[in-house]
Design a protein around this motif. Structure first.
Motif, PDB file in Angstrom:
ATOM      1  N   ASP A 203      43.795  34.279  32.531  1.00 18.45           N
ATOM      2  CA  ASP A 203      43.166  34.352  33.618  1.00 18.45           C
ATOM      3  C   ASP A 203      41.964  33.682  33.708  1.00 18.45           C
ATOM      4  OD1 ASP A 203      45.025  36.322  34.319  1.00 18.45           O
ATOM      5  OD2 ASP A 203      43.992  38.267  33.680  1.00 18.45           O
ATOM      6  N   LEU A 206      38.333  35.126  40.112  1.00 17.39           N
ATOM      7  CA  LEU A 206      39.080  35.677  41.368  1.00 17.39           C
ATOM      8  C   LEU A 206      39.474  34.672  42.158  1.00 17.39           C
ATOM      9  CD1 LEU A 206      37.309  39.092  42.080  1.00 17.39           C
ATOM     10  CD2 LEU A 206      39.261  38.850  40.538  1.00 17.39           C
ATOM     11  N   TYR A 210      43.695  39.585  47.124  1.00 16.70           N
ATOM     12  CA  TYR A 210      43.322  41.134  46.849  1.00 16.70           C
ATOM     13  C   TYR A 210      44.695  41.947  47.225  1.00 16.70           C
ATOM     14  CZ  TYR A 210      38.631  39.346  46.930  1.00 16.70           C
ATOM     15  OH  TYR A 210      37.413  38.789  46.409  1.00 16.70           O
ATOM     16  N   LYS A 211      44.585  43.284  46.631  1.00 10.89           N
ATOM     17  CA  LYS A 211      45.736  44.192  47.091  1.00 10.89           C
ATOM     18  C   LYS A 211      44.867  45.505  47.251  1.00 10.89           C
ATOM     19  CE  LYS A 211      48.015  45.534  42.907  1.00 10.89           C
ATOM     20  NZ  LYS A 211      49.194  45.751  42.105  1.00 10.89           N
ATOM     21  N   LEU A 213      44.579  49.408  46.797  1.00 10.34           N
ATOM     22  CA  LEU A 213      44.621  50.490  45.817  1.00 10.34           C
ATOM     23  C   LEU A 213      44.936  51.833  46.048  1.00 10.34           C
ATOM     24  CD1 LEU A 213      43.073  49.015  42.566  1.00 10.34           C
ATOM     25  CD2 LEU A 213      45.487  48.537  43.138  1.00 10.34           C
ATOM     26  N   LEU A 258      35.705  46.359  45.384  1.00 14.12           N
ATOM     27  CA  LEU A 258      36.211  46.040  44.121  1.00 14.12           C
ATOM     28  C   LEU A 258      35.760  46.964  42.901  1.00 14.12           C
ATOM     29  CD1 LEU A 258      36.188  42.021  43.914  1.00 14.12           C
ATOM     30  CD2 LEU A 258      38.198  43.544  43.485  1.00 14.12           C
ATOM     31  N   SER A 261      37.289  50.340  42.566  1.00 18.23           N
ATOM     32  CA  SER A 261      38.631  50.102  42.426  1.00 18.23           C
ATOM     33  C   SER A 261      39.509  50.610  43.624  1.00 18.23           C
ATOM     34  CB  SER A 261      38.993  50.994  41.232  1.00 18.23           C
ATOM     35  OG  SER A 261      38.485  50.747  40.195  1.00 18.23           O
ATOM     36  N   ILE A 263      40.311  48.364  45.741  1.00 16.92           N
ATOM     37  CA  ILE A 263      40.958  47.086  45.838  1.00 16.92           C
ATOM     38  C   ILE A 263      41.162  46.468  44.466  1.00 16.92           C
ATOM     39  CG2 ILE A 263      40.905  46.631  48.424  1.00 16.92           C
ATOM     40  CD1 ILE A 263      38.558  44.562  47.622  1.00 16.92           C
ATOM     41  N   TYR A 264      41.976  45.746  44.397  1.00 15.93           N
ATOM     42  CA  TYR A 264      42.262  44.803  43.096  1.00 15.93           C
ATOM     43  C   TYR A 264      42.176  43.319  43.513  1.00 15.93           C
ATOM     44  CZ  TYR A 264      44.984  42.293  39.314  1.00 15.93           C
ATOM     45  OH  TYR A 264      45.009  41.450  38.349  1.00 15.93           O
ATOM     46  N   TYR A 266      43.127  39.431  42.546  1.00 11.01           N
ATOM     47  CA  TYR A 266      43.973  38.727  41.633  1.00 11.01           C
ATOM     48  C   TYR A 266      43.013  37.353  41.021  1.00 11.01           C
ATOM     49  CZ  TYR A 266      48.085  41.061  43.691  1.00 11.01           C
ATOM     50  OH  TYR A 266      49.037  41.943  44.282  1.00 11.01           O
TER      51      TYR A 266
END
Length: 296
Positions: A203, A206, A210-211, A213, A258, A261, A263-264, A266
């Motif tokens: 990793d 960022l 995003y996704k 949640l 973010l 929590s 959204i997440y 990546y």
């Protein structure tokens, strides 16, 4: 998943659109061109042709294997030594096509690109449902290693359902002992990654993807407004910050989502030893009549 005619037609049409846009965008990747020009072209062109982006256009360069999309007002340009992974997806009513290719602006990595492409087409030719996914990984691994490169062992292909990009079994890029299979009715994205590096990714920062949640309490009014917009418009599939921010002033609101929590984010996936990475990807539909490449 059982495939009815309406779903089948949407799967096939999404694949045609994704493959057409992939080939058009490939021609745009040249030294001095801004990444954001290509990404926005891809996303707008998918919509022009009657689908929607299944995820933000990924433009991952050199040792970055995946998960970079240009940020808002991004001024990053392609360089003449870059090896570029173009990864895009289109969906019609949630039925997804996912496809990728690699463009070598340096003209130094043709065999690295062939390794991932050959692995992709070889494994597709060998699929006889039900097919053990570990055996698929063995085929991919053997082809890539025959070119003198390493498969990226901690990246994988994936089965897709309606509005679900990664669900069910994953398709490994190396051999693994497993009883899991793909079978008739499955919609599968197969994506071999090859590298001249270590053979694993780690990793990074960022990558502006995003996704959603969950809706949770947030203090900033601007953050609440942004969360409402995201939950209404991007509740299923990944989205880009470019899609939801109108200006840099809203970045504080995004960051607060973010932290809460809601959204997440990546992270970009970088080759562990800084090796160059190539990617090739098609979506296949396994039917009673055989294997259909929807993104050919």
């Amino acid at each position: 998943m059982d495939i009815e005619k309406e779903a089948y037609d949407k799967i096939i049409e999404a694949g045609k659109i994704a493959s057409k846009v992939r080939e058009e965008a490939k021609k745009m990747i040249k030294p001095g061109v801004k990444l954001i020009e290509v990404a926005e072209f891809v996303e707008q062109r998918i919509m022009e042709l009657g689908a929607k982006p299944a995820f933000p256009c990924n433009l991952s360069i050199n040792d970055i294997a995946a998960h970079y999309t240009p940020k808002l007002n991004d001024d990053l340009e392609f360089g003449d030594e870059d090896i570029v992974k173009l990864d895009l997806g289109a969906h019609i009513d949630g039925y997804i096509a996912d496809t990728a290719l690699t463009v070598d602006l340096s003209k130094s990595y043709s065999d690295l690109i062939k390794a991932s492409e050959d692995a992709l087409y070889t494994v597709i030719k060998e699929i006889t449902p039900p097919m053990n996914i570990g055996e698929m990984g063995r085929i991919i691994q053997e082809v890539i290693e025959s070119y003198g490169y390493k498969p990226v062992s901690n990246l994988s292909g994936h089965v897709m359902h309606r509005y679900e990009l990664h669900t069910g079994v994953s398709i490994p890029n190396v051999y693994e002992k497993t009883n899991k299979e793909i079978n008739v009715g499955d919609l599968v994205a197969i994506e071999p990654f090859a590298t001249n590096g270590f053979g694993m990714v780690k990793d990074g920062n960022l990558g502006n993807i995003y996704k959603f949640l969950a809706k949770r309490p947030v203090r900033l009014p601007q953050a609440r407004k942004l969360l409402d917009h995201i939950s209404k418009n991007h509740s299923y599939l990944p989205f880009a910050e470019r899609w939801v921010l109108k200006s840099e002033n809203e970045r504080l609101a995004l960051n607060s989502l973010l932290r809460a929590s809601c959204i997440y984010g990546y992270p970009i996936l970088k080759e562990r030893n800084g090796g160059m990475v190539s990617q090739a990807e098609h979506t296949i539909l396994i039917t009673d009549n055989g294997i259909e490449i929807t993104t050919k």
